[in-house]
Scaffold this motif. Structure first.
Motif, PDB file in Angstrom:
ATOM      1  N   VAL A 114       0.789  -1.223  -0.227  1.00 26.07           N
ATOM      2  CA  VAL A 114      -0.091   0.061   0.153  1.00 26.07           C
ATOM      3  C   VAL A 114       0.731   1.262  -0.058  1.00 26.07           C
ATOM      4  O   VAL A 114       1.944   1.322   0.867  1.00 26.07           O
ATOM      5  N   ILE A 139      -4.100   5.521   7.215  1.00 30.09           N
ATOM      6  CA  ILE A 139      -3.935   4.637   8.300  1.00 30.09           C
ATOM      7  C   ILE A 139      -2.743   4.798   9.028  1.00 30.09           C
ATOM      8  O   ILE A 139      -1.770   4.826   8.444  1.00 30.09           O
ATOM      9  N   GLY A 147      -2.102  -7.662  13.259  1.00 32.37           N
ATOM     10  CA  GLY A 147      -3.702  -7.887  13.665  1.00 32.37           C
ATOM     11  C   GLY A 147      -4.460  -7.042  13.906  1.00 32.37           C
ATOM     12  O   GLY A 147      -5.711  -7.287  14.522  1.00 32.37           O
ATOM     13  N   GLY A 148      -4.244  -5.837  13.562  1.00 30.73           N
ATOM     14  CA  GLY A 148      -5.200  -4.762  13.637  1.00 30.73           C
ATOM     15  C   GLY A 148      -5.056  -3.731  15.118  1.00 30.73           C
ATOM     16  O   GLY A 148      -5.692  -2.913  15.199  1.00 30.73           O
ATOM     17  N   MET A 151      -4.109   0.464  15.676  1.00 31.44           N
ATOM     18  CA  MET A 151      -4.108   1.099  14.226  1.00 31.44           C
ATOM     19  C   MET A 151      -5.041   2.378  14.419  1.00 31.44           C
ATOM     20  O   MET A 151      -6.378   2.091  15.015  1.00 31.44           O
ATOM     21  N   LYS A 184      -1.757   4.573   2.797  1.00 32.61           N
ATOM     22  CA  LYS A 184      -3.223   5.227   2.370  1.00 32.61           C
ATOM     23  C   LYS A 184      -4.305   4.071   3.089  1.00 32.61           C
ATOM     24  O   LYS A 184      -3.990   2.771   2.876  1.00 32.61           O
ATOM     25  N   TYR A 185      -5.340   4.613   3.381  1.00 35.10           N
ATOM     26  CA  TYR A 185      -6.261   3.766   3.900  1.00 35.10           C
ATOM     27  C   TYR A 185      -7.220   3.267   2.753  1.00 35.10           C
ATOM     28  O   TYR A 185      -8.034   3.955   2.039  1.00 35.10           O
ATOM     29  N   PRO A 189     -11.854  -3.450   2.030  1.00 35.93           N
ATOM     30  CA  PRO A 189     -11.069  -4.248   1.062  1.00 35.93           C
ATOM     31  C   PRO A 189     -11.568  -5.747   1.714  1.00 35.93           C
ATOM     32  O   PRO A 189     -12.365  -5.737   2.433  1.00 35.93           O
ATOM     33  N   GLN A 215     -14.819 -10.933   9.389  1.00 34.17           N
ATOM     34  CA  GLN A 215     -14.048 -10.767  10.511  1.00 34.17           C
ATOM     35  C   GLN A 215     -15.154  -9.863  11.773  1.00 34.17           C
ATOM     36  O   GLN A 215     -15.959  -9.256  11.078  1.00 34.17           O
ATOM     37  N   HIS A 218     -11.273  -7.637  14.271  1.00 31.75           N
ATOM     38  CA  HIS A 218     -10.029  -8.222  13.897  1.00 31.75           C
ATOM     39  C   HIS A 218     -10.051  -9.793  14.383  1.00 31.75           C
ATOM     40  O   HIS A 218      -8.963 -10.559  14.238  1.00 31.75           O
ATOM     41  N   LEU A 260      -4.411  -7.394   1.619  1.00 32.84           N
ATOM     42  CA  LEU A 260      -5.707  -6.708   1.160  1.00 32.84           C
ATOM     43  C   LEU A 260      -5.937  -6.505  -0.372  1.00 32.84           C
ATOM     44  O   LEU A 260      -4.871  -6.202  -0.907  1.00 32.84           O
ATOM     45  N   MET A 270       0.243  -7.066   3.319  1.00 32.41           N
ATOM     46  CA  MET A 270      -0.052  -6.178   4.805  1.00 32.41           C
ATOM     47  C   MET A 270       0.878  -6.857   5.854  1.00 32.41           C
ATOM     48  O   MET A 270       1.461  -6.008   6.300  1.00 32.41           O
ATOM     49  N   GLU A 271       0.840  -8.205   5.901  1.00 32.91           N
ATOM     50  CA  GLU A 271       1.740  -8.727   6.679  1.00 32.91           C
ATOM     51  C   GLU A 271       2.091 -10.014   6.508  1.00 32.91           C
ATOM     52  O   GLU A 271       1.124 -10.897   5.748  1.00 32.91           O
ATOM     53  N   THR A 419     -14.624  -6.399   4.354  1.00 42.00           N
ATOM     54  CA  THR A 419     -14.521  -6.562   5.635  1.00 42.00           C
ATOM     55  C   THR A 419     -15.381  -5.732   6.556  1.00 42.00           C
ATOM     56  O   THR A 419     -15.462  -5.967   7.855  1.00 42.00           O
TER      57      THR A 419
HETATM   58  C1  MV4 Z   1      -5.426  -1.655   6.427  1.00 41.76           C
HETATM   59  C2  MV4 Z   1      -6.770  -1.482   6.288  1.00 41.76           C
HETATM   60  C3  MV4 Z   1      -7.073  -0.301   5.297  1.00 41.76           C
HETATM   61  N1  MV4 Z   1      -6.024  -0.044   4.503  1.00 41.76           N
HETATM   62  N2  MV4 Z   1      -4.486  -1.192   5.740  1.00 41.76           N
HETATM   63  C4  MV4 Z   1      -6.431  -4.656   9.998  1.00 41.76           C
HETATM   64  C5  MV4 Z   1      -5.458  -6.035  10.367  1.00 41.76           C
HETATM   65  C6  MV4 Z   1      -4.385  -5.703  10.112  1.00 41.76           C
HETATM   66  N3  MV4 Z   1      -3.753  -6.948   9.662  1.00 41.76           N
HETATM   67  C7  MV4 Z   1      -4.460  -4.640   8.975  1.00 41.76           C
HETATM   68  N4  MV4 Z   1      -5.559  -4.023   8.833  1.00 41.76           N
HETATM   69  C8  MV4 Z   1      -6.021  -3.115   8.065  1.00 41.76           C
HETATM   70  N5  MV4 Z   1      -5.354  -2.393   7.566  1.00 41.76           N
HETATM   71  C9  MV4 Z   1      -4.853  -0.167   4.893  1.00 41.76           C
HETATM   72  N6  MV4 Z   1      -3.738   0.659   4.427  1.00 41.76           N
HETATM   73  C10 MV4 Z   1      -7.906  -2.011   6.761  1.00 41.76           C
HETATM   74  C11 MV4 Z   1      -7.575  -3.102   7.811  1.00 41.76           C
HETATM   75  C12 MV4 Z   1      -8.862  -3.586   8.379  1.00 41.76           C
HETATM   76  C13 MV4 Z   1      -8.948  -5.094   8.168  1.00 41.76           C
HETATM   77  C14 MV4 Z   1      -8.034  -5.730   7.452  1.00 41.76           C
HETATM   78  C15 MV4 Z   1      -8.519  -7.008   7.241  1.00 41.76           C
HETATM   79  C16 MV4 Z   1      -9.714  -7.494   7.718  1.00 41.76           C
HETATM   80  C17 MV4 Z   1     -10.562  -6.677   8.486  1.00 41.76           C
HETATM   81  C18 MV4 Z   1     -10.020  -5.357   8.689  1.00 41.76           C
HETATM   82  C19 MV4 Z   1     -11.125  -4.725   9.555  1.00 41.76           C
HETATM   83  C20 MV4 Z   1     -10.674  -3.395   9.724  1.00 41.76           C
HETATM   84  C21 MV4 Z   1      -9.505  -2.606   9.054  1.00 41.76           C
END
Ligand code: MV4
Length: 430
Positions: A114, A139, A147-148, A151, A184-185, A189, A215, A218, A260, A270-271, A419
């Motif tokens: 991202v 974000i 795992g959230g 954030m 960027k958020y 996703p 989910q 998280h 994502l 993401m990770e 999500t």
């Molecule tokens: C994000 C995102 C939107 N944009 N990053 C939440 C868990 C962590 N592993 C990363 N997460 C997110 N990162 C960007 N740049 C939205 C989330 C997110 C999310 C991701 C996967 C499943 C559920 C979620 C619920 C809220 C936010």
């Protein structure tokens, strides 16, 4: 332990006093009590775990998916004690444990990430500059998190200062590391992850995706493979990216690369989870593989060369938690007066529970996983629905009635959700 028994390997369970009646203790060839319920004194107590391994002459430790499974120090302590840690080295865990470093490594490996700050964000001016460049909303993520946790989403420049400081403070308190970075958020996703296996000889393979979009706060509740939104072409692209990610750190063992996926089907790293995950059974069912057996073979120096796991059908997992869906999923420990598990074709239950077992309140509320497999998604949903009807738990509240309603939900059935799905899903008590 199922894998060990099939491979002719003796197993030793460790347990805290409150888990003495758990099925894993009964299933193992030997069991060692490692302390009182407080996890700091038992499941997180490295000297006690190493002592248990030494007195039973264990060659290796499988860390499971909680507690010390992603603890670099524990991997190192095993290594120094001449016990094989079934998983990656401390160095590999550390490279992915710091999220900002992991992101930089992924950029270098050509994996899509991202857009955001190239490194950690120190001051408000820098944060504002980055946010302006990538565009709001942004974000703020703790580099030591995952795992959230911790954030913060920021929608406009006037909110940056307050949120940056809070995020840094919270990260410092929660992780002992106040470093944060900005992205960027991406709105609404899907969470799609790729399972990989990497041996000690540089071979890395992927076993497709798991869609974990359903989910709540998280916490994953339902996972499936294949994803209703992943085409053969996208799977090949995401699979190649995940393999490149593992190769970039000379990874060993089973691992998961989380992505994502936005509404344009663009995917972003993401990770990485450097362990086997709770939801691994859906991959096992679709790819006809025992991932724990593969972990053990890899740890013993085995090669993945020539192995080819062919996917077939559709698999869904529902997490059965001792929680009350009528009351905000509050914990519901207690005695399982009845615990009747479903059966029949394409049904698997992974659980440490049985009738008369008392679910303690000390740990995670998950009491089992119900996994079904069928030819198509539609058939898998129908099968899950009937398996949930057959699953009878009396004595405590569980997430079974919640899952039954999700299986009947037209939006879930359509496969077209993100999500935010559970935010608008209303559980109706019957
Ligand atoms: C994000 C995102 C939107 N944009 N990053 C939440 C868990 C962590 N592993 C990363 N997460 C997110 N990162 C960007 N740049 C939205 C989330 C997110 C999310 C991701 C996967 C499943 C559920 C979620 C619920 C809220 C936010």
């Amino acid at each position: 332990m199922h894998a060990c028994r099939e491979m002719g390997i003796a197993s030793v369970a460790v347990y805290s006093t409150v888990d003495v009646d758990s099925l894993h203790v009964k299933y193992a060839d030997e069991a060692v009590c490692i302390g009182p319920p407080l996890s700091r004194e038992s499941y997180l107590n490295m000297p006690r775990i190493i002592a248990a391994a030494e007195v039973t002459n264990a060659d290796a430790i499988h860390p499971g998916y909680g507690f010390l499974a992603e603890n670099a120090d524990f991997s190192d302590v095993c290594h120094s004690s001449n016990i094989k840690f079934i998983g990656p080295s401390a160095e590999m865990i550390n490279q992915m444990g710091d999220k900002n470093t992991a992101k930089a490594t992924m950029i270098a490996a050509g994996v899509p990430v991202v857009p955001g700050s190239p490194g950690l964000v120190e001051d408000v001016a820098h944060a504002i500059e980055i946010a302006k460049k990538v565009g709001y909303p942004v974000i703020i993520k703790p580099t030591a998190g995952g795992g959230g946790k911790g954030m913060r989403v920021v929608h406009e420049e006037s909110q940056i200062e307050k949120n940056l400081k809070t995020a840094q403070n919270e990260a410092g308190m929660a992780f002992g590391n106040s470093g944060v970075y900005i992205e960027k958020y991406l709105e609404n996703p899907r969470h799609i992850e790729i399972q990989i296996l990497a041996d000690q000889h540089g071979n890395v393979i992927h076993l497709g995706e798991r869609d974990c979009t359903v989910q709540r706060r998280h916490q994953k509740l339902i996972e499936e493979t294949p994803s209703p939104v992943v085409s053969e072409e996208l799977r090949a692209e995401m699979g190649a990216a995940a393999v490149a990610a593992a190769k970039a750190i000379n990874y060993e063992g089973a691992g998961t690369i989380e992505f994502l996926v936005d509404k344009h089907k663009k995917f972003y790293f993401m990770e990485m989870n450097t362990r086997i995950q709770v939801e691994h059974p859906v991959t096992e069912q679709r790819y006809d593989v025992d991932l724990v057996r593969e972990q053990i073979l890899i740890a013993a120096g085995g090669s993945l060369a020539g192995k080819n796991f062919v996917p077939r059908g559709h698999s869904i997992e529902c997490r059965i938690n001792a929680e009350d869906p009528e009351h905000a999923f509050r914990p519901s420990p207690g005695e399982l007066q009845v615990f009747h598990t479903p059966g029949g074709p394409g049904v698997r239950v992974d659980s440490h529970c049985y009738a008369s077992y008392v679910v303690p309140s000390n740990y995670d509320s998950m009491i089992g996983k119900l996994i079904v497999t069928a030819h198509t998604r539609e058939e898998a949903i129908a099968r899950m629905s009937r398996a949930l009807d057959e699953f009878i738990v009396v004595g405590i509240k569980t997430t079974i009635p919640f899952h039954k309603q999700v299986m009947h939900d037209p939006v879930f059935q359509s496969g077209d959700f993100d999500t935010s799905f559970l935010e608008s899903f209303r559980f109706e008590k019957k």
